[in-house]
Write an enzyme that holds these catalytic residues in place. Structure first.
Site, PDB file in Angstrom:
ATOM      1  N   PHE A 265     -15.440   3.806   7.946  1.00  0.00           N
ATOM      2  CA  PHE A 265     -14.087   4.177   7.525  1.00  0.00           C
ATOM      3  C   PHE A 265     -13.877   4.066   6.014  1.00  0.00           C
ATOM      4  O   PHE A 265     -12.775   4.312   5.520  1.00  0.00           O
ATOM      5  CB  PHE A 265     -13.042   3.336   8.273  1.00  0.00           C
ATOM      6  CG  PHE A 265     -13.200   1.836   8.110  1.00  0.00           C
ATOM      7  CD1 PHE A 265     -12.670   1.176   7.009  1.00  0.00           C
ATOM      8  CD2 PHE A 265     -13.888   1.089   9.062  1.00  0.00           C
ATOM      9  CE1 PHE A 265     -12.817  -0.192   6.859  1.00  0.00           C
ATOM     10  CE2 PHE A 265     -14.038  -0.287   8.927  1.00  0.00           C
ATOM     11  CZ  PHE A 265     -13.504  -0.927   7.807  1.00  0.00           C
TER      12      PHE A 265
ATOM     13  N   HIS B 170      -1.788  -5.418   1.639  1.00  0.00           N
ATOM     14  CA  HIS B 170      -3.031  -6.166   1.466  1.00  0.00           C
ATOM     15  C   HIS B 170      -2.655  -7.593   1.103  1.00  0.00           C
ATOM     16  O   HIS B 170      -1.685  -7.813   0.375  1.00  0.00           O
ATOM     17  CB  HIS B 170      -3.861  -5.559   0.326  1.00  0.00           C
ATOM     18  CG  HIS B 170      -4.973  -6.477  -0.107  1.00  0.00           C
ATOM     19  ND1 HIS B 170      -6.166  -6.542   0.574  1.00  0.00           N
ATOM     20  CD2 HIS B 170      -5.044  -7.400  -1.093  1.00  0.00           C
ATOM     21  CE1 HIS B 170      -6.933  -7.473  -0.004  1.00  0.00           C
ATOM     22  NE2 HIS B 170      -6.278  -8.005  -1.018  1.00  0.00           N
TER      23      HIS B 170
ATOM     24  N   ARG C 261      -0.839 -14.410   4.465  1.00  0.00           N
ATOM     25  CA  ARG C 261      -1.594 -13.773   5.558  1.00  0.00           C
ATOM     26  C   ARG C 261      -0.810 -13.855   6.875  1.00  0.00           C
ATOM     27  O   ARG C 261      -0.855 -12.942   7.693  1.00  0.00           O
ATOM     28  CB  ARG C 261      -2.978 -14.426   5.756  1.00  0.00           C
ATOM     29  CG  ARG C 261      -4.011 -14.163   4.667  1.00  0.00           C
ATOM     30  CD  ARG C 261      -4.635 -12.784   4.649  1.00  0.00           C
ATOM     31  NE  ARG C 261      -5.502 -12.428   5.742  1.00  0.00           N
ATOM     32  CZ  ARG C 261      -6.297 -11.346   5.720  1.00  0.00           C
ATOM     33  NH1 ARG C 261      -6.374 -10.568   4.648  1.00  0.00           N
ATOM     34  NH2 ARG C 261      -7.026 -11.039   6.760  1.00  0.00           N
TER      35      ARG C 261
ATOM     36  N   ARG D  56       2.489  -6.127   9.367  1.00  0.00           N
ATOM     37  CA  ARG D  56       1.550  -5.141   9.913  1.00  0.00           C
ATOM     38  C   ARG D  56       1.879  -4.806  11.371  1.00  0.00           C
ATOM     39  O   ARG D  56       1.751  -3.664  11.800  1.00  0.00           O
ATOM     40  CB  ARG D  56       0.121  -5.667   9.779  1.00  0.00           C
ATOM     41  CG  ARG D  56      -0.370  -5.662   8.316  1.00  0.00           C
ATOM     42  CD  ARG D  56      -1.628  -6.465   8.160  1.00  0.00           C
ATOM     43  NE  ARG D  56      -2.327  -6.186   6.907  1.00  0.00           N
ATOM     44  CZ  ARG D  56      -3.500  -6.714   6.596  1.00  0.00           C
ATOM     45  NH1 ARG D  56      -4.099  -7.564   7.433  1.00  0.00           N
ATOM     46  NH2 ARG D  56      -4.083  -6.418   5.455  1.00  0.00           N
TER      47      ARG D  56
ATOM     48  N   LYS E 116       0.832  -1.203   0.000  1.00  0.00           N
ATOM     49  CA  LYS E 116       0.000   0.000   0.000  1.00  0.00           C
ATOM     50  C   LYS E 116       0.876   1.267   0.000  1.00  0.00           C
ATOM     51  O   LYS E 116       2.096   1.184   0.227  1.00  0.00           O
ATOM     52  CB  LYS E 116      -0.922  -0.033   1.220  1.00  0.00           C
ATOM     53  CG  LYS E 116      -1.908  -1.234   1.240  1.00  0.00           C
ATOM     54  CD  LYS E 116      -2.824  -1.176   2.469  1.00  0.00           C
ATOM     55  CE  LYS E 116      -3.788  -2.345   2.545  1.00  0.00           C
ATOM     56  NZ  LYS E 116      -4.726  -2.225   3.701  1.00  0.00           N
TER      57      LYS E 116
ATOM     58  N   ASN F 236      -1.978  -0.309   7.412  1.00  0.00           N
ATOM     59  CA  ASN F 236      -1.329  -1.591   7.705  1.00  0.00           C
ATOM     60  C   ASN F 236      -0.447  -2.148   6.583  1.00  0.00           C
ATOM     61  O   ASN F 236      -0.260  -3.360   6.473  1.00  0.00           O
ATOM     62  CB  ASN F 236      -2.379  -2.606   8.181  1.00  0.00           C
ATOM     63  CG  ASN F 236      -3.499  -2.787   7.190  1.00  0.00           C
ATOM     64  OD1 ASN F 236      -3.427  -2.290   6.055  1.00  0.00           O
ATOM     65  ND2 ASN F 236      -4.540  -3.488   7.589  1.00  0.00           N
TER      66      ASN F 236
ATOM     67  N   THR G 135      -5.351  -7.766  10.712  1.00  0.00           N
ATOM     68  CA  THR G 135      -5.807  -6.516  10.097  1.00  0.00           C
ATOM     69  C   THR G 135      -5.480  -5.302  10.972  1.00  0.00           C
ATOM     70  O   THR G 135      -4.981  -4.291  10.492  1.00  0.00           O
ATOM     71  CB  THR G 135      -7.339  -6.587   9.868  1.00  0.00           C
ATOM     72  OG1 THR G 135      -7.630  -7.776   9.127  1.00  0.00           O
ATOM     73  CG2 THR G 135      -7.838  -5.380   9.099  1.00  0.00           C
TER      74      THR G 135
HETATM   75  P1  IDP Z   1      -7.755  -7.295   5.538  1.00  0.00           P
HETATM   76  O1  IDP Z   1      -6.992  -6.212   4.795  1.00  0.00           O
HETATM   77  O2  IDP Z   1      -6.982  -7.826   6.715  1.00  0.00           O
HETATM   78  O3  IDP Z   1      -8.254  -8.391   4.633  1.00  0.00           O
HETATM   79  P2  IDP Z   1     -10.434  -6.134   5.516  1.00  0.00           P
HETATM   80  O4  IDP Z   1     -11.512  -6.419   6.500  1.00  0.00           O
HETATM   81  O5  IDP Z   1     -10.579  -6.725   4.148  1.00  0.00           O
HETATM   82  O6  IDP Z   1      -9.042  -6.595   6.178  1.00  0.00           O
HETATM   83  O7  IDP Z   1     -10.287  -4.557   5.430  1.00  0.00           O
HETATM   84  C1  IDP Z   1      -9.572  -3.920   4.389  1.00  0.00           C
HETATM   85  C2  IDP Z   1      -8.749  -2.775   4.993  1.00  0.00           C
HETATM   86  O8  IDP Z   1      -9.628  -1.802   5.608  1.00  0.00           O
HETATM   87  C3  IDP Z   1      -7.804  -3.189   6.111  1.00  0.00           C
HETATM   88  O9  IDP Z   1      -6.583  -3.725   5.649  1.00  0.00           O
HETATM   89  C4  IDP Z   1      -7.621  -1.870   6.872  1.00  0.00           C
HETATM   90  O10 IDP Z   1      -6.716  -0.992   6.191  1.00  0.00           O
HETATM   91  C5  IDP Z   1      -9.034  -1.281   6.792  1.00  0.00           C
HETATM   92  N1  IDP Z   1      -9.881  -1.691   7.940  1.00  0.00           N
HETATM   93  C6  IDP Z   1     -10.558  -2.873   8.064  1.00  0.00           C
HETATM   94  N2  IDP Z   1     -11.266  -2.919   9.206  1.00  0.00           N
HETATM   95  C7  IDP Z   1     -11.048  -1.747   9.824  1.00  0.00           C
HETATM   96  C8  IDP Z   1     -11.535  -1.195  11.073  1.00  0.00           C
HETATM   97  O11 IDP Z   1     -12.304  -1.798  11.830  1.00  0.00           O
HETATM   98  N3  IDP Z   1     -11.097   0.050  11.390  1.00  0.00           N
HETATM   99  C9  IDP Z   1     -10.250   0.761  10.586  1.00  0.00           C
HETATM  100  N4  IDP Z   1      -9.772   0.291   9.410  1.00  0.00           N
HETATM  101  C10 IDP Z   1     -10.172  -0.948   9.030  1.00  0.00           C
HETATM  102 MG    MG Z   2      -9.656  -8.313   3.110  1.00  0.00          MG
END
Ligand code: IDP
Ligand code: MG
Length: 168
Positions: free
Chosen positions: A59, A126, A92, A109, A11, A123, A98
């Site tokens: 968000f 992806h 992962r 992360r 990212k 973080n 996350t």
């Molecule tokens: P992932 O990237 O671990 O698969 P996802 O749920 O797909 O997680 O969310 C995509 C991205 O959105 C995350 O990597 C993070 O940057 C952001 N994100 C996800 N959940 C939250 C949250 O609860 N608060 C703030 N940012 C979040």
């Molecule tokens: Mg995801």
């Protein structure tokens, strides 16, 4: 466990913090193969398709600003496809949870992520979370000819007189 493909995106914060080499080294520990890579600017359209499952989250607008580079003044991301046994789980694992505060401190992360004052999880990378998501994302970020393996069925299409392969 059979071979599978997974999408990784470094990212804008990862590029801004010069973490590309470090992340690629960490991922090479998996012995997975890189079968595609590109550096690109993320359009609002690609961003909202990629994160369509989160469009109702509070968000979401900040997340779109993040991945399109508007939070970092750095609009490049690096997208890669890794391929091999348990590729999704292995990547992962190295990425970490996350929420960077909850992620294993030695994961990417956990080591380099942070929570912004807006609450957004910044973080660094992806990583696809399951095979269906990996397929959907790979088809969104890559064209068939940009990948060295034939991962999914494609077909030749003629667009304005030029022949090009597209996902079926
Ligand atoms: P992932 O990237 O671990 O698969 P996802 O749920 O797909 O997680 O969310 C995509 C991205 O959105 C995350 O990597 C993070 O940057 C952001 N994100 C996800 N959940 C939250 C949250 O609860 N608060 C703030 N940012 C979040
Ligand atoms: Mg995801």
């Amino acid at each position: 466990m059979k071979n599978e493909a997974t999408l990784v995106i470094i990212k804008p914060d990862g590029l801004k913090k010069s973490l590309t080499g470090n992340i690629l080294s960490r991922l090479s520990e998996t012995k997975l193969k890189i079968i595609a890579a590109r550096v690109l600017k993320v359009s609002e359209e690609l961003a909202s398709k990629h994160y369509s499952h989160l469009k109702d989250k509070p968000f979401f607008p900040e997340l779109i600003k993040y991945i399109t580079g508007q939070l970092h003044g750095e609009n490049r991301v690096m997208a890669l496809i890794y391929w091999g046994k348990d590729a999704i789980g292995k990547v992962r694992q190295i990425a970490g949870a996350t929420n960077p505060e909850e992620a294993d401190p030695v994961s990417v992360r956990g080591a380099y992520g942070r929570i912004l004052t807006s609450g957004l999880y910044e973080n660094v990378i992806h990583a696809s979370s399951d095979p269906a998501e990996a397929e959907r994302e790979i088809k969104l970020w890559f064209e068939p000819e940009e990948i060295v393996y034939e991962l999914y069925p494609s077909e030749e299409r003629e667009i304005k007189g030029t022949k090009k392969r597209a996902w079926k």
